[in-house]
Design an enzyme around this catalytic site. Sequence first.
Site, PDB file in Angstrom:
ATOM      1  N   GLU A 286       0.820  -1.221   0.000  1.00  0.00           N
ATOM      2  CA  GLU A 286       0.000   0.000   0.000  1.00  0.00           C
ATOM      3  C   GLU A 286       0.847   1.261   0.000  1.00  0.00           C
ATOM      4  OE1 GLU A 286      -4.352  -1.088   1.952  1.00  0.00           O
ATOM      5  OE2 GLU A 286      -3.077   0.336   2.993  1.00  0.00           O
ATOM      6  N   HIS A 307       8.229 -26.581  -1.528  1.00  0.00           N
ATOM      7  CA  HIS A 307       7.570 -27.680  -2.246  1.00  0.00           C
ATOM      8  C   HIS A 307       6.373 -27.188  -3.064  1.00  0.00           C
ATOM      9  CE1 HIS A 307      10.000 -30.692  -0.051  1.00  0.00           C
ATOM     10  NE2 HIS A 307      10.072 -29.683   0.804  1.00  0.00           N
ATOM     11  N   LYS A 421     -14.374   0.097  -3.602  1.00  0.00           N
ATOM     12  CA  LYS A 421     -15.463   0.446  -2.682  1.00  0.00           C
ATOM     13  C   LYS A 421     -16.585   1.163  -3.429  1.00  0.00           C
ATOM     14  CE  LYS A 421     -12.475   1.032   1.341  1.00  0.00           C
ATOM     15  NZ  LYS A 421     -11.940   1.995   2.289  1.00  0.00           N
TER      16      LYS A 421
HETATM   17  O1  PA5 Z   1      -3.567   1.087   5.921  1.00  0.00           O
HETATM   18  C1  PA5 Z   1      -4.681   1.509   5.713  1.00  0.00           C
HETATM   19  O2  PA5 Z   1      -4.949   2.717   5.808  1.00  0.00           O
HETATM   20  C2  PA5 Z   1      -5.825   0.586   5.382  1.00  0.00           C
HETATM   21  O3  PA5 Z   1      -5.403  -0.714   5.177  1.00  0.00           O
HETATM   22  C3  PA5 Z   1      -6.831   0.587   6.519  1.00  0.00           C
HETATM   23  O4  PA5 Z   1      -6.187   0.189   7.705  1.00  0.00           O
HETATM   24  C4  PA5 Z   1      -8.011  -0.345   6.233  1.00  0.00           C
HETATM   25  O5  PA5 Z   1      -8.616   0.007   5.017  1.00  0.00           O
HETATM   26  C5  PA5 Z   1      -9.027  -0.258   7.346  1.00  0.00           C
HETATM   27  O6  PA5 Z   1      -9.428   1.068   7.539  1.00  0.00           O
HETATM   28  P1  PA5 Z   1     -10.170   1.545   8.838  1.00  0.00           P
HETATM   29  O7  PA5 Z   1      -9.223   1.383  10.000  1.00  0.00           O
HETATM   30  O8  PA5 Z   1     -10.499   2.967   8.583  1.00  0.00           O
HETATM   31  O9  PA5 Z   1     -11.396   0.677   9.002  1.00  0.00           O
END
Ligand code: PA5
Length: 433
Positions: A286, A307, A421
């Site tokens: 990310e 494996h 989303k």
């Molecule tokens: O790193 C990030 O920002 C995302 O992976 C969020 O942690 C994830 O989408 C969950 O978001 P939230 O904590 O707002 O529910």
Amino acid sequence: MINIRLSIDSAKTYVSNLATFQEKISVAHTELLQKTGAGNDFLGWVDLPSQIENSLLEDMEVQAKKIAHMAEVYVVIGIGGSYLGARAVIEALQHHFSLILPGNAPQIIYAGQNISEDYMSDLMQVLDKKEYAVSVISKSGTTTEPALAFRLIKNHLEKKYGKTEAANRIIAITDEKRGALKTLADKENYKTYVVPDDVGGRYSVLTPVGLLPIAIAGFDIKKIIEGAREMEVFLKSTSLIEDNPAALYAAVRNALYGNGKSIEILVNYEPRLFFLTEWWKQLYGESEGKEGKGLFPAGVSNTTDLHSMGQYIQDGSRILFETVLSVEQSHQSLTIPTDQEDLDGLNYLCTKSITEVNQAAEEATRRAHLDGGVPNLRISINEINEKNLGQLLYFFEFACGLSGYTLAVNPFDQPGVEAYKKNMFSILGKPGF
Ligand code: PA5
């Protein structure tokens, strides 16, 4: 004392231009420390270990004790950065078979990290039969997966214990001011912890997001912070590639990427590190995968995956390198028994420990993969414990910040996560989509 070491000996021939990255790394180091780079409103994690209040850690320890008295099972609801850090540390520290051989702390189970009806139904069946409590973790407070899981579990809790006792069994970890979860927590009077404004999800393991579930699972969160604090001081002290392992890791990754390697595989030889790899994948994926750039972070758990993925790594497209997470000592020992008949031919191993056999597999694989054109980095820790995990988590976060800046991306946003989303909301008919 710093217990994490990075060796690049088995990658050196691929990164002869490493020194050319020093300037970019030094700029990135300054940007992280002075909070002047891209995404600088999400750099709170840089100082977290040294700034976290002892009173907050103690408050979480008190909650953990309270929960241990009331719950056999603890449900941790969250996804992404609100899930993986806690699970990475808990699974690294707990008994491999803790669901069958429970200790003194509640058994931790997870929800809100998928939208499977069967998973949630199975979970409800377990919760019918167990005394339980729950944390709901969401920084935004609006993420569909955890919100949906929490609606189901809140409903179940209220039916099982009544509204007042249900509220006593719920902890919300969310934004200080915003979001649906904050509104709900205030209205229902839940105990809450705050996800700091300037800490993004995947950098939040050293806030209550990670620390509360870890404490509830029975592990020492003060030791985790102590380790992270030692690493913070160490990594902040210099940006020199030869002295700062996070700077070296960031530089080598960028050098390998520039030299045609597009996949980094984090390799472990301890099954308890599986979820640490999952956490690392999210952190790097990310943070760096944007604007058409970035190494693809993958993971394998050896020797299991030798494996399955071993063939590809040895012999497939030469676009990958490995970073091996190497653990020097196990906590326990087993003697390999001698057998008079030796029909399985294993008597030659009887003078060795199982860890020595595992380490031989690791060394043999390193040599084979290097011969096969796969550069190999090695991050070693002497053993898996709270302090070393604290060091390792902060090391990976700091290196990720340096690496992302060196790649010229903002490592602290995640615009790509939103795309699915919008489509999902439109398919489901959410008002406004
Ligand atoms: O790193 C990030 O920002 C995302 O992976 C969020 O942690 C994830 O989408 C969950 O978001 P939230 O904590 O707002 O529910």
